[in-house]
Design an enzyme around this catalytic site. Sequence first.
Site, PDB file in Angstrom:
ATOM      1  CB  THR A  44       0.759  -0.586  -1.251  1.00  0.00           C
ATOM      2  OG1 THR A  44      -0.169  -0.878  -0.216  1.00  0.00           O
ATOM      3  CG2 THR A  44       0.737  -1.694  -2.287  1.00  0.00           C
ATOM      4  CG  HIS A  49      10.750   3.046  -0.990  1.00  0.00           C
ATOM      5  ND1 HIS A  49      11.793   2.997  -0.100  1.00  0.00           N
ATOM      6  CD2 HIS A  49      10.069   1.882  -0.825  1.00  0.00           C
ATOM      7  CE1 HIS A  49      11.732   1.851   0.561  1.00  0.00           C
ATOM      8  NE2 HIS A  49      10.708   1.159   0.139  1.00  0.00           N
TER       9      HIS A  49
HETATM   10  O1  TXD Z   1       8.880   1.357   2.681  1.00  0.00           O
HETATM   11  C1  TXD Z   1       7.848   0.914   2.293  1.00  0.00           C
HETATM   12  N1  TXD Z   1       6.924   1.727   1.804  1.00  0.00           N
HETATM   13  C2  TXD Z   1       7.562  -0.542   2.376  1.00  0.00           C
HETATM   14  C3  TXD Z   1       6.558  -1.090   1.501  1.00  0.00           C
HETATM   15  C4  TXD Z   1       8.209  -1.363   3.323  1.00  0.00           C
HETATM   16  C5  TXD Z   1       7.838  -2.670   3.463  1.00  0.00           C
HETATM   17  C6  TXD Z   1       6.790  -3.298   2.671  1.00  0.00           C
HETATM   18  N2  TXD Z   1       6.343  -2.482   1.599  1.00  0.00           N
HETATM   19  C7  TXD Z   1       5.183  -2.933   0.802  1.00  0.00           C
HETATM   20  O2  TXD Z   1       4.034  -3.032   1.640  1.00  0.00           O
HETATM   21  C8  TXD Z   1       5.299  -4.308   0.189  1.00  0.00           C
HETATM   22  O3  TXD Z   1       6.099  -4.297  -0.974  1.00  0.00           O
HETATM   23  C9  TXD Z   1       3.854  -4.610  -0.106  1.00  0.00           C
HETATM   24  O4  TXD Z   1       3.446  -3.962  -1.305  1.00  0.00           O
HETATM   25  C10 TXD Z   1       3.113  -3.982   1.088  1.00  0.00           C
HETATM   26  C11 TXD Z   1       2.690  -4.987   2.154  1.00  0.00           C
HETATM   27  O5  TXD Z   1       3.772  -5.764   2.576  1.00  0.00           O
HETATM   28  P1  TXD Z   1       3.544  -6.991   3.603  1.00  0.00           P
HETATM   29  O6  TXD Z   1       4.888  -7.530   3.924  1.00  0.00           O
HETATM   30  O7  TXD Z   1       2.652  -6.576   4.707  1.00  0.00           O
HETATM   31  O8  TXD Z   1       2.763  -8.024   2.658  1.00  0.00           O
HETATM   32  P2  TXD Z   1       1.842  -9.254   3.132  1.00  0.00           P
HETATM   33  O9  TXD Z   1       2.333  -9.820   4.430  1.00  0.00           O
HETATM   34  O10 TXD Z   1       1.727 -10.159   1.964  1.00  0.00           O
HETATM   35  O11 TXD Z   1       0.443  -8.586   3.420  1.00  0.00           O
HETATM   36  C12 TXD Z   1      -0.354  -8.030   2.433  1.00  0.00           C
HETATM   37  C13 TXD Z   1      -1.785  -8.193   2.884  1.00  0.00           C
HETATM   38  C14 TXD Z   1      -2.255  -9.652   2.928  1.00  0.00           C
HETATM   39  O12 TXD Z   1      -2.760  -9.948   4.213  1.00  0.00           O
HETATM   40  C15 TXD Z   1      -3.348  -9.699   1.877  1.00  0.00           C
HETATM   41  O13 TXD Z   1      -4.410 -10.598   2.215  1.00  0.00           O
HETATM   42  C16 TXD Z   1      -3.821  -8.252   1.874  1.00  0.00           C
HETATM   43  O14 TXD Z   1      -2.635  -7.490   1.948  1.00  0.00           O
HETATM   44  N3  TXD Z   1      -4.579  -7.887   0.679  1.00  0.00           N
HETATM   45  C17 TXD Z   1      -5.701  -7.169   0.750  1.00  0.00           C
HETATM   46  N4  TXD Z   1      -6.352  -6.628   1.790  1.00  0.00           N
HETATM   47  C18 TXD Z   1      -7.479  -5.949   1.528  1.00  0.00           C
HETATM   48  N5  TXD Z   1      -7.963  -5.779   0.281  1.00  0.00           N
HETATM   49  C19 TXD Z   1      -7.338  -6.294  -0.810  1.00  0.00           C
HETATM   50  N6  TXD Z   1      -7.822  -6.097  -2.031  1.00  0.00           N
HETATM   51  C20 TXD Z   1      -6.138  -7.036  -0.588  1.00  0.00           C
HETATM   52  N7  TXD Z   1      -5.270  -7.673  -1.396  1.00  0.00           N
HETATM   53  C21 TXD Z   1      -4.315  -8.190  -0.602  1.00  0.00           C
END
Ligand code: TXD
Length: 312
Positions: A119, A175
């Site tokens: 995240t 990052h």
């Molecule tokens: O290099 C890196 N570290 C990264 C980081 C590369 C790519 C993406 N990066 C980060 O990962 C991006 O900036 C986001 O902060 C996260 C997740 O990216 P993603 O593209 O997977 O985002 P989505 O598709 O919106 O998915 C996030 C999911 C979604 O299904 C929500 O319902 C869920 O997170 N979500 C939760 N799950 C459980 N519990 C809680 N509280 C919650 N809140 C949101």
Amino acid sequence: MRNKITVIGAGHVGESVAFNCARMGLGDVVLVDVVEGMPQGKALDMFESSPVEGFDSNIIGTNFYSDTEGSDIIVMTAGLPRKPGMSRDDLLYKNLEIVEDCIGHAAAGSPDAIIIMVTNPLDAMCEAARRVTGFPRERVFGMAGILDSARMRSFIALELGVSVKDTHAFVLGGHGDTMVPLARYSTVAGIPITKLIPEDRVEAIIERTRKGGGEIVALLKTGSAYYAPALAVAEMVDAILNDRHKILPCAAFLQGEYGINDLYVGVPIQLGRKGMEKIVEIDLTDDENEALQKSAAAVKELIDLFPQKAPA
Ligand code: TXD
């Protein structure tokens, strides 16, 4: 007994991490999300692909942390992704809340787990996870450098028309826009790219690497990259669970290394079954060191924005 891998967040990155880990046979996978039915549906779909591919991993989706108990690895991807025009840092407060909640719950049932943070803003979220779990730095680190290096490797291969397999790239720092791609340590078949690519083109590759995430966000318009990030996470899970002692660039908590104290910054670390086995320190020129310190200062600025909590 098979390893247990929990992936929190069943969005783009999380679902791809789960699928990669299952396909690579790294262990059984538990996919967690707040959205009801969605992680269950995705997990079932993935499981139903297993006879075709021939992998034995079990994959379940859930909305409950009780299903994650006893995990060997927790991969944290839940949170908001960037929208066009947003920096990774704009995500700080919302994702901080989500990380504290999810990691707090997951770590309680898996006190010996190794946590891989994904995240954004990545380095700050690693610190949030370290604080909320109290786990040692050997078991809390983040994925970013493998992705940033993979981007740089792709651009080097494109520039020279060579196989990506011959390329090696080195990216240090946080990052974010201050990351430090090191041309001097980036090679093609062992030859530094500075000997193969003119200086202005090396600079262009470095710039594109720094902005690699933003380039994809701008194209997608909704959401950010996930194919390369998810495979990068799977490489870390593989290095850990298969005790490979592999040296990979990751966000690690530095305590004096590179002259940086008590901050997560991207550096090469060695990964094995216990997690981070060591931090590899390399010599930097004055300019490189200055860029790294600047990058570390940007991470510190974010940590300083964390709401102060009253002592328990
Ligand atoms: O290099 C890196 N570290 C990264 C980081 C590369 C790519 C993406 N990066 C980060 O990962 C991006 O900036 C986001 O902060 C996260 C997740 O990216 P993603 O593209 O997977 O985002 P989505 O598709 O919106 O998915 C996030 C999911 C979604 O299904 C929500 O319902 C869920 O997170 N979500 C939760 N799950 C459980 N519990 C809680 N509280 C919650 N809140 C949101």
